[in-house]
Write a protein that holds these residues in place. Structure first.
Motif, PDB file in Angstrom:
ATOM      1  N   ILE A  55       0.841  -1.203   0.000  1.00  0.00           N
ATOM      2  CA  ILE A  55       0.000   0.000   0.000  1.00  0.00           C
ATOM      3  C   ILE A  55       0.873   1.249   0.000  1.00  0.00           C
ATOM      4  O   ILE A  55       2.062   1.202   0.308  1.00  0.00           O
ATOM      5  N   SER A  56       0.252   2.373  -0.345  1.00  0.00           N
ATOM      6  CA  SER A  56       0.930   3.661  -0.254  1.00  0.00           C
ATOM      7  C   SER A  56       0.970   4.093   1.208  1.00  0.00           C
ATOM      8  O   SER A  56       0.344   3.477   2.074  1.00  0.00           O
ATOM      9  N   ARG A  57       1.695   5.157   1.494  1.00  0.00           N
ATOM     10  CA  ARG A  57       1.737   5.755   2.831  1.00  0.00           C
ATOM     11  C   ARG A  57       1.270   7.206   2.709  1.00  0.00           C
ATOM     12  O   ARG A  57       2.068   8.128   2.796  1.00  0.00           O
ATOM     13  N   PRO A  58      -0.019   7.428   2.435  1.00  0.00           N
ATOM     14  CA  PRO A  58      -0.476   8.801   2.209  1.00  0.00           C
ATOM     15  C   PRO A  58      -0.189   9.704   3.404  1.00  0.00           C
ATOM     16  O   PRO A  58      -0.370   9.304   4.551  1.00  0.00           O
ATOM     17  N   GLN A  59       0.259  10.887   3.111  1.00  0.00           N
ATOM     18  CA  GLN A  59       0.516  11.888   4.149  1.00  0.00           C
ATOM     19  C   GLN A  59      -0.619  12.906   4.218  1.00  0.00           C
ATOM     20  O   GLN A  59      -0.564  13.875   4.954  1.00  0.00           O
ATOM     21  N   GLY A  60      -1.656  12.649   3.417  1.00  0.00           N
ATOM     22  CA  GLY A  60      -2.825  13.516   3.378  1.00  0.00           C
ATOM     23  C   GLY A  60      -3.703  13.101   2.213  1.00  0.00           C
ATOM     24  O   GLY A  60      -3.401  12.146   1.494  1.00  0.00           O
ATOM     25  N   GLY A  61      -4.796  13.819   2.017  1.00  0.00           N
ATOM     26  CA  GLY A  61      -5.659  13.559   0.871  1.00  0.00           C
ATOM     27  C   GLY A  61      -6.739  12.529   1.134  1.00  0.00           C
ATOM     28  O   GLY A  61      -7.067  12.222   2.287  1.00  0.00           O
ATOM     29  N   LEU A  62      -7.273  11.980   0.053  1.00  0.00           N
ATOM     30  CA  LEU A  62      -8.461  11.118   0.118  1.00  0.00           C
ATOM     31  C   LEU A  62      -8.226   9.719  -0.433  1.00  0.00           C
ATOM     32  O   LEU A  62      -9.165   8.941  -0.545  1.00  0.00           O
TER      33      LEU A  62
END
Length: 471
Positions: A395-402
């Motif tokens: 998976i990604s490691r989102p630092q923000g967003g949706l």
């Protein structure tokens, strides 16, 4: 009712401390008896709170020792891989799959992991309705007249004021309002390109931008992108001779959710200015940071007016209002001319209402709640993926967003997964729609902007079961 309220309040308070890092992995929690005494609740209620937190994988019990904060299992999942698109511009669009995914938009019978906007239940709908009524009363003509061509003065002023938080230092005269961010991007691309020109984008990239580029007759050059730091600057340098315009989403790009480091933003702005290549910056997600501070934009480092900074409230406040803007730098005259031709005016009442919402501080209060919900959702999604999805899922490691980007083992086709999931009333975004190349067939994007519930958790688990079946 009061007992239930207190129970939820205590449970949520502990959960927030764990999710924000105030309570660290491995840290011991108060005993059931101590929690009961501290909050004046029964032993049974205290036990219920711990059981609920344990069910959310936030804590774990050790026999004879008590309860401890669990290590976040989602951090044990491997990171999604960096993209490696072929360095050849093309304009082949996956029409059929893209149309199939977006045809589900607005369907209430589906769990829409596929549509990247926050759920209406996470938005301040009642407050916005009041603002619209007030705007009708405050506008001298009741909102029936055209706005000034450059846009509502209150909204432009508030966009400029808010730019101080990310080092933009804009003034209201530098901002032009648009009908959402996509309209801002349309105006920018029309001002800067002609059919046959080459547009550089991140890979993977938001499908709407790909569709827009193809519709304008542009060739798309997809640049290798890292899931943590964003676009590969060396890859960009190697392809500069072919590029007419660059369009980037440096803050919480969908689908990867990364935040480009400031030094990378500064270098890209300088590099493109040196080669006289305009940079269109889509900052739609910039306010949705999971950390404590709003990140800087590429526009923060723009010394030459070469960055056209675009934004909106479509992903933060009201998708259907279609309120956006652009600070086009030295290209302002071209943008205003195109706005005159193609839209003339935005909706006066709506822009006035949003301007007021920003002015009164209600927007920032709303953002704090929304950011907390999105952060917790990301962690809840990832915990279920770790427990219920196929082995070797990344998976990604989102630092923000949706968005959360999920990368399955290569043999799992998310185009097929989409068809099977739809039979269970679940809609996803297959990875293939985020590119014009033959890649990302084993990936998908999930929207984390849905209200968390037991039903949503069940849908995610069903999705994992379907993916395992495809093995």
């Amino acid at each position: 009712m009061k007992k239930d309220y207190l129970y939820n309040e205590i449970a949520d308070n502990i959960a927030n401390k764990i999710n924000s890092g105030v309570l660290k992995a491995g840290e011991k929690l108060p005993s059931v008896r101590n929690l009961s005494a501290e909050h004046g609740i029964s032993i049974n209620t205290a036990k219920r709170i711990f059981l609920a937190l344990e069910g959310r994988s936030l804590i774990r019990s050790k026999p004879q020792s008590g309860y401890f904060v669990s290590p976040p299992n989602y951090l044990q999942l491997p990171l999604a891989t960096a993209s490696q698109p072929i360095p050849i511009a093309n304009n082949r669009e996956p029409d059929q799959l893209m149309n199939k995914v977006y045809s589900t938009m607005g369907r209430r019978d589906l769990t829409l992991f596929s549509i990247g906007v926050p759920s209406g239940s996470l938005l301040p709908t009642a407050k916005l309705k009041k603002e619209i009524v007030l705007a009708t009363q405050e506008l001298s003509d009741g909102g029936t007249a055209y706005e000034p061509l450059q846009g509502n003065i209150k909204l432009r002023r508030m966009v400029a004021v808010r730019s101080l938080a990310w080092g933009g230092n804009l003034n209201e005269d530098e901002v032009v309002t648009t009908n959402g961010c996509m309209n801002a991007l349309v105006l920018c691309l029309m001002a800067l390109t002609k059919p046959g020109d080459t547009l550089a984008l991140e890979s993977p990239c938001y499908p709407g931008i790909l569709q827009l580029a193809v519709s304008l007759g542009l060739k798309v050059l997809e640049i290798a992108t890292d899931p943590i730091t964003g676009i590969d600057i060396e890859a960009l340098k190697n392809l500069l001779p072919e590029i007419k315009v660059c369009l980037l989403v440096p803050n919480f790009n969908t689908p990867l959710g990364y935040c480009m480091p400031d030094e990378n933003k500064r270098e890209i702005v300088s590099l493109l200015a040196k080669h006289h290549i305009p940079l269109i910056e889509d900052d739609t997600y910039g306010d949705l940071h999971f950390g404590t501070q709003r990140p800087k934009c590429c526009k923060s480092f723009d010394l030459d007016g070469n960055v056209l900074w675009c934004g909106s409230v479509s992903k933060t406040l009201a998708p259907g209002f279609r309120v956006g803007w652009v600070a086009p730098g030295k290209y302002k005259e071209q943008i205003i001319k195109l706005k005159l031709i193609h839209s003339l005016s935005s909706t006066a009442i709506i822009n006035e209402a949003v301007g007021n919402f920003l002015l009164t501080g209600k927007y920032e209060n709303h953002l704090r709640k929304l950011r907390r919900s999105l952060t917790e959702n990301y962690q809840q999604y990832a915990a279920i993926i770790a427990d219920h999805f196929p082995e070797d899922t990344k998976i990604s490691r989102p630092q923000g967003g949706l968005a959360l980007w999920v990368e399955f083992p290569k043999h799992i086709d998310t185009g097929k997964l989409y068809n099977y999931a739809l039979k269970l009333q679940i809609s996803i975004s297959p990875g293939r729609i985020f590119t014009l190349q033959d890649q990302f067939h084993h990936c998908m994007r999930l929207c984390i902007g849905l209200p968390w519930s037991n039903e949503l958790a069940l849908k995610l688990k069903q999705l994992g079961k379907l993916a395992k079946a495809l093995q």
